[in-house]
Design a protein around this motif. Structure first.
Motif, short mmCIF file in Angstrom:
data_model
loop_
_atom_site.label_atom_id
_atom_site.label_comp_id
_atom_site.label_asym_id
_atom_site.label_seq_id
_atom_site.Cartn_x
_atom_site.Cartn_y
_atom_site.Cartn_z
N ILE A 1 0.82 -1.17 -0.04
CA ILE A 1 0.08 0.02 -0.04
C ILE A 1 1.01 1.02 0.10
O ILE A 1 0.66 2.28 -0.67
N PHE A 2 1.83 1.30 0.77
CA PHE A 2 2.93 2.33 0.71
C PHE A 2 4.12 1.95 1.92
O PHE A 2 4.03 0.97 2.55
N GLY A 3 5.10 2.77 1.75
CA GLY A 3 6.24 2.57 2.90
C GLY A 3 6.28 3.38 3.80
O GLY A 3 5.40 4.37 4.18
N ASP A 4 7.47 3.80 4.21
CA ASP A 4 7.76 4.61 5.41
C ASP A 4 7.68 6.08 5.09
O ASP A 4 7.24 6.98 5.95
N VAL A 5 7.99 6.65 3.95
CA VAL A 5 7.91 7.99 3.55
C VAL A 5 6.39 8.43 3.65
O VAL A 5 6.03 9.24 4.11
N LYS A 6 5.49 7.86 2.91
CA LYS A 6 4.18 8.23 2.79
C LYS A 6 3.43 8.08 4.31
O LYS A 6 2.64 8.75 4.66
N ALA A 7 4.09 6.83 4.93
CA ALA A 7 3.22 6.85 6.18
C ALA A 7 3.61 7.79 7.31
O ALA A 7 3.10 7.87 8.22
N LEU A 8 4.73 8.55 6.87
CA LEU A 8 4.92 9.73 7.88
C LEU A 8 3.85 10.42 8.18
O LEU A 8 3.69 11.00 9.23
N GLY B 1 -3.55 -6.39 1.84
CA GLY B 1 -2.36 -6.39 0.81
C GLY B 1 -0.88 -6.57 1.45
O GLY B 1 -1.22 -6.88 2.65
N GLY B 2 -0.08 -6.11 0.93
CA GLY B 2 1.32 -5.95 1.43
C GLY B 2 1.72 -4.77 2.16
O GLY B 2 1.01 -3.58 1.82
N ILE B 3 2.63 -4.91 2.88
CA ILE B 3 3.44 -3.61 3.56
C ILE B 3 4.86 -3.95 3.43
O ILE B 3 5.36 -4.98 3.67
N ARG B 4 5.40 -2.53 3.16
CA ARG B 4 6.90 -2.88 3.02
C ARG B 4 7.62 -1.63 4.01
O ARG B 4 6.91 -0.80 4.63
N ASP B 5 8.72 -1.47 4.25
CA ASP B 5 9.44 -0.89 5.06
C ASP B 5 9.13 -0.92 6.59
O ASP B 5 9.18 0.12 7.36
N VAL C 1 9.28 0.60 12.66
CA VAL C 1 9.47 0.21 13.79
C VAL C 1 10.45 1.10 14.47
O VAL C 1 10.48 1.55 15.47
N GLN C 2 11.80 0.88 13.90
CA GLN C 2 13.13 1.32 14.15
C GLN C 2 12.88 2.98 14.44
O GLN C 2 13.36 3.43 15.47
N GLU C 3 12.23 3.57 13.88
CA GLU C 3 11.95 5.23 13.69
C GLU C 3 10.95 5.64 14.48
O GLU C 3 10.39 6.61 14.57
N GLU C 4 10.24 4.56 15.19
CA GLU C 4 9.03 4.82 16.04
C GLU C 4 8.00 5.53 15.81
O GLU C 4 7.45 6.65 16.12
N TYR C 5 7.15 4.99 14.50
CA TYR C 5 6.16 5.64 14.07
C TYR C 5 5.09 5.47 14.88
O TYR C 5 4.00 6.20 14.82
N GLY C 6 5.14 4.49 15.77
CA GLY C 6 3.90 4.37 16.91
C GLY C 6 2.92 3.74 16.16
O GLY C 6 1.70 3.84 16.77
N LEU C 7 2.88 2.98 15.17
CA LEU C 7 1.66 2.50 14.31
C LEU C 7 1.50 0.63 14.64
O LEU C 7 2.57 0.12 14.39
N ILE C 8 0.40 0.47 14.73
CA ILE C 8 0.04 -0.81 14.82
C ILE C 8 -0.47 -1.32 13.47
O ILE C 8 -1.30 -0.68 12.76
N ILE C 9 0.17 -2.35 12.92
CA ILE C 9 0.14 -2.71 11.75
C ILE C 9 -0.11 -4.21 11.36
O ILE C 9 0.31 -4.89 12.04
N TYR C 10 -1.34 -4.33 10.64
CA TYR C 10 -1.91 -5.56 10.00
C TYR C 10 -1.89 -5.70 8.79
O TYR C 10 -2.10 -4.47 7.98
N ALA C 11 -1.21 -6.70 8.11
CA ALA C 11 -1.15 -6.89 6.61
C ALA C 11 -1.26 -8.50 6.41
O ALA C 11 -1.15 -9.13 7.17
N ARG C 12 -1.49 -8.56 5.12
CA ARG C 12 -1.44 -9.74 4.59
C ARG C 12 0.09 -10.52 4.39
O ARG C 12 0.18 -11.63 4.91
N GLU C 13 0.83 -9.98 4.03
CA GLU C 13 2.40 -9.98 3.77
C GLU C 13 3.05 -8.98 4.06
O GLU C 13 2.64 -7.62 3.84
#
Length: 247
Positions: free
Chosen positions: A107-114, A128-132, A137-149
């Motif tokens: 769906i998107f990665g770390d930049v858009k998720a900002l 769908g899928g999630i990347r980055d 996690v390392q940069e502490e986005y604080g998001l709870i994430i569920y994905a297919r893969e």
């Protein structure tokens, strides 16, 4: 018995806090049995940040297969559907992305998720899928994430964000804007907004009934089937105790 209202409501934080303490398995039972929802559980949508229970209002984003005419309409930078959907998300909200159950595109990665991080949104759920993920996690986005893969791939040529704030499916479950998504390590269940407060009450009663039964089984050393599943008498005792505690 009064007729149920199906009018969507804005679920307040104190109801979300109650639902967050409850196991998804019991929430599924409550929604399926009492709200009449046949498929409230998201199939093949797995926790990517395990150990973080979730109960948040759904803000929706629908992906569709790319086509030049559609891409001209929706790939318009900061005004594209994905950014409009993320702009709706704040504390107590989760972005729900319908990618048609396709694990290939992310769906998107770390930049858009900002944008979600800056808005202090609760998380992201997608079939769908999630990347980055490691970066988030390392940069502490604080998001709870569920994905297919998890995936290193982008969205194109499989899917692009096309519509926001509309009814979607995710993992085979209907999600309407404002519904509550309850998640734990078992997965995610969709609670209709009009049922959220009642769901919290019914599920709490069921959990307390099970606790009462387990204590009785252990105290007497009997087979669980003697007292389980809970019957009307057990529920009555639990409700009476809850009423007394509120006085």
């Amino acid at each position: 018995m009064s007729e149920r209202s199906y009018t969507p409501v804005e679920v307040p934080q104190h109801i979300l806090d109650r639902l967050k303490k409850l196991p998804v398995a019991t929430v599924w039972h409550t929604v399926h049995l009492y709200a009449g929802v046949p498929f409230p559980f998201m199939e093949n949508v797995r926790p990517c940040t395990p150990g973080q229970p979730m109960a948040a209002r759904a803000r929706t984003l629908r992906y569709l297969p790319p086509r030049p005419d559609l891409q001209t309409e929706v790939q318009i930078g900061e005004n594209s559907p994905e950014y409009l959907a993320m702009a709706r998300c704040g504390p107590g909200d989760v972005l729900v992305c319908d990618v048609m159950g396709d694990a290939r595109p992310c769906i998107f990665g770390d930049v858009k998720a900002l944008q979600l991080k800056m808005n202090n949104a609760d998380g992201v759920v997608t079939d769908g899928g999630i990347r980055d993920l490691d970066i988030m996690v390392q940069e502490e986005y604080g998001l709870i994430i569920y994905a297919r893969e998890r995936t290193p791939l982008g969205g194109v040529p499989h899917a692009i964000p096309a519509e926001e704030n509309v009814d979607v499916q995710c993992g085979g479950a209907l999600v309407r804007p404002g519904d509550v998504l309850v998640g734990d390590n078992d997965g995610v269940v969709v609670v209709p907004s009009w049922f959220a407060e009642e769901c919290a009450e019914l599920t709490e009663v069921h959990e307390e009934a099970e606790t009462m039964i387990k204590e009785r089984i252990l105290a007497e050393g009997v087979i669980p089937g003697k007292y389980y599943p809970p019957g009307p008498e057990t529920y009555e005792k639990v409700r009476a105790a809850r009423t007394s505690a509120r006085k």
